[in-house]
Enzyme design. Structure first.
Site, mmCIF file in Angstrom:
data_model
loop_
_atom_site.group_PDB
_atom_site.id
_atom_site.type_symbol
_atom_site.label_atom_id
_atom_site.label_comp_id
_atom_site.label_asym_id
_atom_site.label_seq_id
_atom_site.Cartn_x
_atom_site.Cartn_y
_atom_site.Cartn_z
ATOM 1 C CD GLU A 104 -21.282 -17.855 -2.664
ATOM 2 O OE1 GLU A 104 -21.562 -16.985 -1.812
ATOM 3 O OE2 GLU A 104 -21.703 -17.805 -3.817
ATOM 4 C CG ASP A 108 -31.051 -20.341 -3.999
ATOM 5 O OD1 ASP A 108 -31.700 -21.391 -3.903
ATOM 6 O OD2 ASP A 108 -31.595 -19.255 -4.320
ATOM 7 C CG PHE A 157 -34.789 -14.219 0.686
ATOM 8 C CD1 PHE A 157 -34.187 -14.619 -0.505
ATOM 9 C CD2 PHE A 157 -34.325 -13.072 1.309
ATOM 10 C CE1 PHE A 157 -33.146 -13.888 -1.072
ATOM 11 C CE2 PHE A 157 -33.291 -12.332 0.754
ATOM 12 C CZ PHE A 157 -32.706 -12.742 -0.436
ATOM 13 C CG ASP A 164 -27.794 -9.045 -0.266
ATOM 14 O OD1 ASP A 164 -27.324 -10.173 -0.459
ATOM 15 O OD2 ASP A 164 -28.257 -8.327 -1.178
ATOM 16 N NE ARG A 170 -24.200 -7.108 1.390
ATOM 17 C CZ ARG A 170 -24.406 -8.039 0.460
ATOM 18 N NH1 ARG A 170 -24.401 -9.309 0.799
ATOM 19 N NH2 ARG A 170 -24.622 -7.716 -0.791
HETATM 20 P P1 IMP Z 1 -27.156 -19.144 -6.521
HETATM 21 O O1 IMP Z 1 -26.363 -18.768 -7.736
HETATM 22 O O2 IMP Z 1 -28.621 -19.275 -6.827
HETATM 23 O O3 IMP Z 1 -26.618 -20.370 -5.819
HETATM 24 O O4 IMP Z 1 -27.105 -17.919 -5.562
HETATM 25 C C1 IMP Z 1 -26.107 -17.709 -4.662
HETATM 26 C C2 IMP Z 1 -26.185 -16.304 -4.157
HETATM 27 O O5 IMP Z 1 -27.539 -15.872 -4.048
HETATM 28 C C3 IMP Z 1 -25.606 -16.201 -2.784
HETATM 29 O O6 IMP Z 1 -24.243 -15.876 -2.825
HETATM 30 C C4 IMP Z 1 -26.437 -15.112 -2.160
HETATM 31 O O7 IMP Z 1 -25.832 -13.872 -2.412
HETATM 32 C C5 IMP Z 1 -27.766 -15.172 -2.871
HETATM 33 N N1 IMP Z 1 -28.829 -15.856 -2.091
HETATM 34 C C6 IMP Z 1 -29.398 -17.051 -2.314
HETATM 35 N N2 IMP Z 1 -30.334 -17.350 -1.395
HETATM 36 C C7 IMP Z 1 -30.347 -16.290 -0.552
HETATM 37 C C8 IMP Z 1 -31.095 -15.998 0.642
HETATM 38 O O8 IMP Z 1 -31.940 -16.762 1.141
HETATM 39 N N3 IMP Z 1 -30.817 -14.809 1.222
HETATM 40 C C9 IMP Z 1 -29.884 -13.925 0.739
HETATM 41 N N4 IMP Z 1 -29.165 -14.165 -0.351
HETATM 42 C C10 IMP Z 1 -29.393 -15.340 -0.995
HETATM 43 MG MG MG Z 2 -26.377 -11.664 -2.261
#
Ligand code: IMP
Ligand code: MG
Length: 190
Positions: A104, A108, A157, A164, A170
């Protein structure tokens, strides 16, 4: 989204340089080489964000492996997870009785990783682990373990090296914090 802008102009400050990322992949590659010695893992990249990290990391894992890709979408808008994770593109191989390593860009809330791990377990994977470039724990809601990661990030972020904002930026060669003004300028598009 505005076009023609110098992409690095959207970065507030650099967080991880090309050298930092190289150091992360060196360290993780050595660890994964040890941990997967004698195994034949399926390494699954989460599209699209993980492709840069996966490309930098896997040549440093000295183990016979297969690569596959999965595209799941979780983002309701540009920068916060919707919690509604959907499978967009599936892998092409059978993971039954296989050691699966999910790669990954960033974990987050953990909802995307939880979805992917559950899917692999339902399909009978022997083991399911995750290697993420970045681990953002502040907003974690799902109980997932990021077995391997390059570095922690605070609740900010970040974009670049695969990460992205609205599917752009990216290709910035390092990881930086996105300017708040860029988020504000695109609020209407979310
Ligand atoms: P989660 O399901 O909240 O853990 O989100 C994971 C996905 O969110 C990652 O694969 C990223 O694509 C996106 N994401 C989470 N935080 C960021 C960030 O700070 N910048 C860019 N993409 C993020
Ligand atoms: Mg993303």
């Amino acid at each position: 989204m505005a076009t023609g802008e110098n992409i690095e102009g959207i970065i507030d400050h650099k967080l991880f340089s090309e050298d930092d990322i190289e150091e992360m992949t060196d360290r993780l590659g050595k660890q994964l080489t040890k941990d997967y010695a004698g195994k034949f893992p399926v390494v699954i990249g989460a599209l699209k964000g993980a492709i840069y990290f996966l490309t930098a990391l896997t040549p440093k894992i000295d183990v016979k492996m297969q690569l596959d890709f999965l595209d799941v979408s979780s983002y309701g808008n540009g920068f916060s997870s919707s919690g509604n994770v959907k499978l967009i593109t599936d892998i092409t191989c059978d993971v039954k009785d296989r050691d699966v390593l999910i790669v990954e860009d960033i974990v987050d809330t953990g909802q995307t990783l939880k979805f992917m791990e559950d899917l692999m377990r339902e399909r009978g994977a022997k083991s399911v682990k995750c290697c993420a470039m970045l681990n953002k724990t502040a907003r974690r809601v799902d109980d997932v373990t990021v077995d391997y990661y390059g570095a922690h990030v605070q609740n900010e972020f970040v974009v670049g090296f695969g990460l992205d904002y609205l599917n752009a930026y990216r290709n910035i060669p390092y990881v930086g914090v996105l300017k708040q003004s860029v988020i504000d300028a695109h609020k209407d598009e979310e």
